[in-house]
Design a protein around this motif. Structure first.
Motif, PDB file in Angstrom:
ATOM      1  N   ALA A  62       1.126  -9.976  -9.424  1.00  0.00           N
ATOM      2  CA  ALA A  62       0.898  -9.319 -10.071  1.00  0.00           C
ATOM      3  C   ALA A  62       1.800  -8.153 -11.130  1.00  0.00           C
ATOM      4  O   ALA A  62       2.553  -8.624 -11.390  1.00  0.00           O
ATOM      5  N   GLU A  67      -4.609   2.264  -2.670  1.00  0.00           N
ATOM      6  CA  GLU A  67      -5.091   0.845  -2.246  1.00  0.00           C
ATOM      7  C   GLU A  67      -4.039  -0.044  -1.557  1.00  0.00           C
ATOM      8  O   GLU A  67      -3.715   0.661  -2.568  1.00  0.00           O
ATOM      9  N   GLN A  92       1.200  -1.384  -0.184  1.00  0.00           N
ATOM     10  CA  GLN A  92       0.240   0.159  -0.037  1.00  0.00           C
ATOM     11  C   GLN A  92       0.720   1.175  -0.103  1.00  0.00           C
ATOM     12  O   GLN A  92       1.221   1.251   0.898  1.00  0.00           O
ATOM     13  N   ASP A 103      -2.602  -3.361  -2.833  1.00  0.00           N
ATOM     14  CA  ASP A 103      -2.422  -4.648  -3.688  1.00  0.00           C
ATOM     15  C   ASP A 103      -2.224  -5.245  -3.120  1.00  0.00           C
ATOM     16  O   ASP A 103      -1.351  -5.156  -2.635  1.00  0.00           O
TER      17      ASP A 103
END
Length: 122
Positions: A61, A44, A39, A46
């Motif tokens: 990711a 936000e 963060q 993630d």
């Protein structure tokens, strides 16, 4: 209850590397998956990477694919996040979290650590 403690954060120049460690204590038995989240200020939290109970399945990711590697030790009480080719955009507080069950994604990540700060300077 299980306690998760992150370590390994710090200040590094762009292009450098860090290895984060997530150590579990307390209720360490059971079958679970572990994820690393981050963060950044004003953003936000993630999911960055996650690993299944066996270690055979991982998730990354798109922003960290090819640069970060998640792994766990044989005792399955410690999970690592090797971060290479760090960028200023990787600056954030990094959290590890645990979810019940063997496979990704878990129904929820129920247990969280306190986080470790990673700062990448340009």
């Amino acid at each position: 209850q299980v306690q998760l403690i992150e370590s390994g954060g710090g200040l590094v120049q762009a292009g450098g590397s860090l290895r984060l460690t997530c150590a579990a204590s307390g209720r360490t038995w059971g079958i679970y998956v572990t994820g690393w989240f981050r963060q950044a200020p004003g953003k936000e939290r993630d999911l960055v990477a996650a690993i299944s109970w066996s270690g055979s399945n991982t998730y990354y990711a798109d922003s960290v694919k090819g640069r970060f590697t998640i792994s766990r030790d044989n005792a399955k009480t410690t999970v690592y996040l090797q971060m290479n080719s760090l960028k200023p955009d990787d600056t954030a507080v990094y959290y590890c979290a645990r979810g019940e069950g063997p496979m990704l994604p878990p129904r929820e990540y129920a247990y969280w650590g306190q986080g470790t700060q990673v700062t990448v300077s340009s």
